[in-house]
Scaffold this active site. Sequence first.
Site, mmCIF file in Angstrom:
data_model
loop_
_atom_site.group_PDB
_atom_site.id
_atom_site.type_symbol
_atom_site.label_atom_id
_atom_site.label_comp_id
_atom_site.label_asym_id
_atom_site.label_seq_id
_atom_site.Cartn_x
_atom_site.Cartn_y
_atom_site.Cartn_z
ATOM 1 N N ASP A 52 -18.354 9.293 140.181
ATOM 2 C CA ASP A 52 -18.179 7.942 140.486
ATOM 3 C C ASP A 52 -16.777 7.516 141.087
ATOM 4 O O ASP A 52 -15.799 7.382 140.504
ATOM 5 C CB ASP A 52 -18.054 7.139 138.882
ATOM 6 C CG ASP A 52 -17.729 5.638 138.885
ATOM 7 O OD1 ASP A 52 -18.186 5.093 139.949
ATOM 8 O OD2 ASP A 52 -17.415 5.065 138.099
ATOM 9 N N ALA A 53 -16.798 7.839 142.219
ATOM 10 C CA ALA A 53 -15.616 7.513 143.115
ATOM 11 C C ALA A 53 -15.844 6.862 144.636
ATOM 12 O O ALA A 53 -15.229 7.754 145.470
ATOM 13 C CB ALA A 53 -15.059 8.839 143.207
#
Length: 296
Positions: A52-53
Amino acid sequence: MNRTIRQLIADDVPVRAIGVHDGLSAILAQKAGFEALWAGGLGISASHGVPDAGILTMTEFHQDAVRIRRSTTLPVIADVDAGFGDVDVVRRMVKLYDSAGIDAVCIEDKQYPKRNSFLDGHLLEEPSVFARKIEAAKSSQQSDEFMVIARLESLIAGSTMEDAVSRALVYAKAGADAILIHSRLKTPAEIETFSREARTAGLTVPLFAVPTTYHTTSVDQLHEMGIAGMIYANQLIRGSITAMEHVLSRLYADGSTTAMEPEISTLKELFSLVDTDTLDGLKSWSGLAPAVGAQA
Ligand code: SPV
Ligand code: MG
């Protein structure tokens, strides 16, 4: 007919939004009785096998949010990171999500590359730049019910409570329908203080929180603190990891599924969850014997 997020908040019903990442998890969440769904970046990214970046694109997040939308009738809040770009991208993003029937988007005040709030290395956006994104989002919605939730990351990024409260006022003035205040303390102390200080400073919009690290605080306790909506962002995907690992290790060790059969959903349950029974094409075959294994 499900009540909208606005109606639930107006009726003072705590909105429990559970993080889901696909159609099936959305169906299960609706069956369990939750009031709303969170199409979260962490869960959706993990379901794609990536961090999640800011790795997945807007198109990918949108497709998954639409899949969730179509699987249920619950209100869907879509996590749209920092809006996927500048104000022009935010305008198009809102048109895509609103026209797909998504009920709300939640935009966070971080700069690219945005990382999950439980990682380190966050860059906060300038309040005035983020306020323009909120204005752009609000001016792009077509349906009256659509909500833009402004997510404050001050307390995640190590800034002050004063900064969080002053940003909340700026974002509300820009048109935010609600504020999500994020904290990663083990207690709700920051949430409670923010709620009190923001109200004293004149904030009137509803508040959302994400009780991940302060999980011992109940829905009712958070509601008492002035939190209208609780986002349980990652518990469902974490639970599904545990369940999948359990089945995988048992199957690998046992060499057959016999011992675990009582522990896993039957095919009947699976068919029923996705409304297989209602298929016209199958009804015309109802006189025939079910396929081998379909009774399992
Ligand atoms: C998410 O679920 O992607 C979120 C919530 O943004 S959190 O993981 O708490 O940052
Ligand atoms: Mg996220």
